[in-house]
Structure formats: C-alpha cells, structure tokens
Design a protein around this motif. Structure first.
Motif, short mmCIF file in Angstrom:
data_model
loop_
_atom_site.label_atom_id
_atom_site.label_comp_id
_atom_site.label_asym_id
_atom_site.label_seq_id
_atom_site.Cartn_x
_atom_site.Cartn_y
_atom_site.Cartn_z
N TYR A 117 -2.90 1.66 2.18
CA TYR A 117 -2.53 1.69 0.76
C TYR A 117 -1.11 1.12 0.21
CZ TYR A 117 -6.72 4.30 -0.33
OH TYR A 117 -7.97 4.41 -0.62
N GLU A 118 -0.18 1.56 1.43
CA GLU A 118 1.23 0.78 1.24
C GLU A 118 1.08 -0.57 1.07
OE1 GLU A 118 5.87 1.51 2.79
OE2 GLU A 118 4.08 2.41 3.84
N GLU A 119 0.45 -1.17 1.92
CA GLU A 119 0.49 -2.80 1.62
C GLU A 119 -0.10 -3.29 0.46
OE1 GLU A 119 -1.87 -3.64 5.33
OE2 GLU A 119 -0.09 -3.50 6.49
N HIS A 120 -0.97 -2.52 0.00
CA HIS A 120 -1.78 -2.74 -1.44
C HIS A 120 -1.06 -2.40 -2.47
CE1 HIS A 120 -5.70 -4.53 -0.21
NE2 HIS A 120 -5.16 -4.06 1.09
N GLY A 121 0.20 -1.99 -2.28
CA GLY A 121 1.17 -1.30 -3.55
C GLY A 121 1.14 -0.19 -3.90
N TYR A 122 0.57 0.70 -3.22
CA TYR A 122 0.53 2.14 -3.53
C TYR A 122 1.11 3.08 -2.01
CZ TYR A 122 -1.14 6.49 -5.45
OH TYR A 122 -1.05 7.75 -6.16
#
Length: 249
Positions: A117-122
């Motif tokens: 999720y962090e890698e996808h901007g969240y």
C-alpha cells in the motif's frame, strides 16, 4: 504468465494471474485461490455484468459512507491483489480509512501488504502489528483484531469479499456493514446492512464514479432519501432473480 489479449476469457485470466502472483509473493494464503474461483463461478451466473440491484446497493453504500463519521474500508489479500489502486482512490474520494484484516494473519503477510500500500501511494494503512489494536468480542479468529483508530471505532465499514463471521459480529455492535459478495445466499450477504452482489473488479471502479457524482450533487436530502428507500432483504431477492442459467443463443 503472459495473458493473450485475444483469448475469449482474457479478463478472467488476467485477474486469475494477479491472484496467482500475489500468492507467489506471499500476500495470500493458499486458500485464496479457492475463494477467487468460487466467486468467479457465481459471476458466470449473472453474465459477468453489474446488475441493477447491485448498482442500487452501490448508491446506498456510497451515500452511507459519505455521511459516516468514521468510514473504513477493510481489505484482505484478494482485495489488494485485484484492486489496490481502486481501493485507494475510493478511500481518498470518501475520506475513508483503509485497514488490513486477515483470517490467515501472519506478521510477514501484514508487513508485505502494508509495504505494498505504501508503494502504491498510501502509507497510512491501519491494522498492522504496529497499530493500536483492540479485539472484538465473540469473534474467535485472527479477524477479531481491529484498529482503535479504524474499524473498532468506525460507524460504517465496507468489507469487500467474503467475511461472514466478522460481518455478523460487527453488525451486532451497531456498525453499518457494507459487503461486496457475489453469493447473495452467503452469511456475509444476509447479515450485512448493504450487500452488493457483484464482482469487486467492477464494483469498486463504479463506486468511485458514484462517489464523485453524489459529492457533486451536494444534496444531503437526496443522500438520505437514497439510504431510507433501501431494503437489503428485498434487494437480495432481486439479486437472486438475476441468477439465471440458460443456453447461449
């Protein structure tokens, strides 16, 4: 696996491949492939299309999340593998939180999902082992965990894909439960307040557009009327009528 775009089942194969790859990456438990296949079978029976009852339920779901004080989208591995970017967009559109919740919970899977999720901007996904977790009474599985900032104190929870035990218990705590489940006879569908009988890969993108439309209307009475005019039991009965088996013409 390379999916041939000319294949008549191209989209189905594409989503199957996403599930397989997520499993290989350790994001899913082995049984996740069984769950996906079961949902796909139900999807065949509605013609792999979004029905009118499903779309009606989506409007009620979005209306409920718009007026909620603390709306939360609960995600598992399958949801993440299939529609992670769309889930993030929906959360942003509704100012909702995203919380990881797994039946086959392990520290490794939680860490990998949070990182994705962090890698996808969240970067602010809830439900990790670093979160302030509480435990829901009468739920004897790893799904009992709930973020104090998220599901534990939420008033409206969107639970994509099958989650019957937790949907039932959460509903008993007074939360409004929204589910996306292709089986209208499942405990998930029957115990939820708003049951969307559709494939998540069609439902989430459409819900994003509905959220944009209702927010643009900026009409609280309209939103409340949408909610008040809905009966989940009646809508599920209509959904059942969409399951017709007939020979191709």
């Amino acid at each position: 696996m390379t999916v041939d775009k000319t294949h008549p089942r191209y989209e189905s194969l594409l989503f199957r491949d996403k599930i397989v790859k997520a499993g290989e990456q350790g994001l899913l438990a082995p049984s996740a492939l069984i769950s996906h296949g079961r949902g796909e079978a139900f999807d065949y029976l509605i013609g792999e299309k979004t029905t009118f009852p499903a779309k009606r339920a989506m409007y009620v779901a979005i209306a409920s999340m718009i007026i909620a004080e603390n709306p939360v989208i609960s995600v598992n591995g399958n949801t993440t593998a299939l529609v992670i970017d769309e889930i993030i967009k929906l959360a942003e559109e509704l100012d909702a939180k995203i919380e990881i919740n797994l039946f086959y919970r392990t520290p490794e899977r939680i860490e990998k999902l949070a990182k994705l999720y962090e890698e996808h901007g969240y970067p602010n996904v809830l439900g990790t082992d670093d979160d302030d977790l509480e435990y829901i009474n009468n739920l004897n599985s790893p799904r009992a965990s709930a973020s104090k900032e998220g599901i534990y104190t939420s008033d409206v929870v969107l639970v994509p894909l099958e989650d019957g035990d937790r949907a039932e218990i959460l509903a008993e705590t007074g939360k409004k439960i929204i589910t996306i489940d292709l089986n209208p006879l499942s405990r998930t569908s029957k115990k939820s307040d708003i049951s969307i009988v559709d494939n998540i890969v069609r439902a989430i993108p459409l819900m994003i557009e509905i959220a944009k439309d209702l927010k643009e209307e900026n009409n609280l009475k309209l939103i409340q009327d949408i909610i008040n005019d809905f009966n989940n039991e009646d809508n599920l009965q209509e959904s059942l009528q969409e399951f017709k088996i007939k020979e191709e013409e």
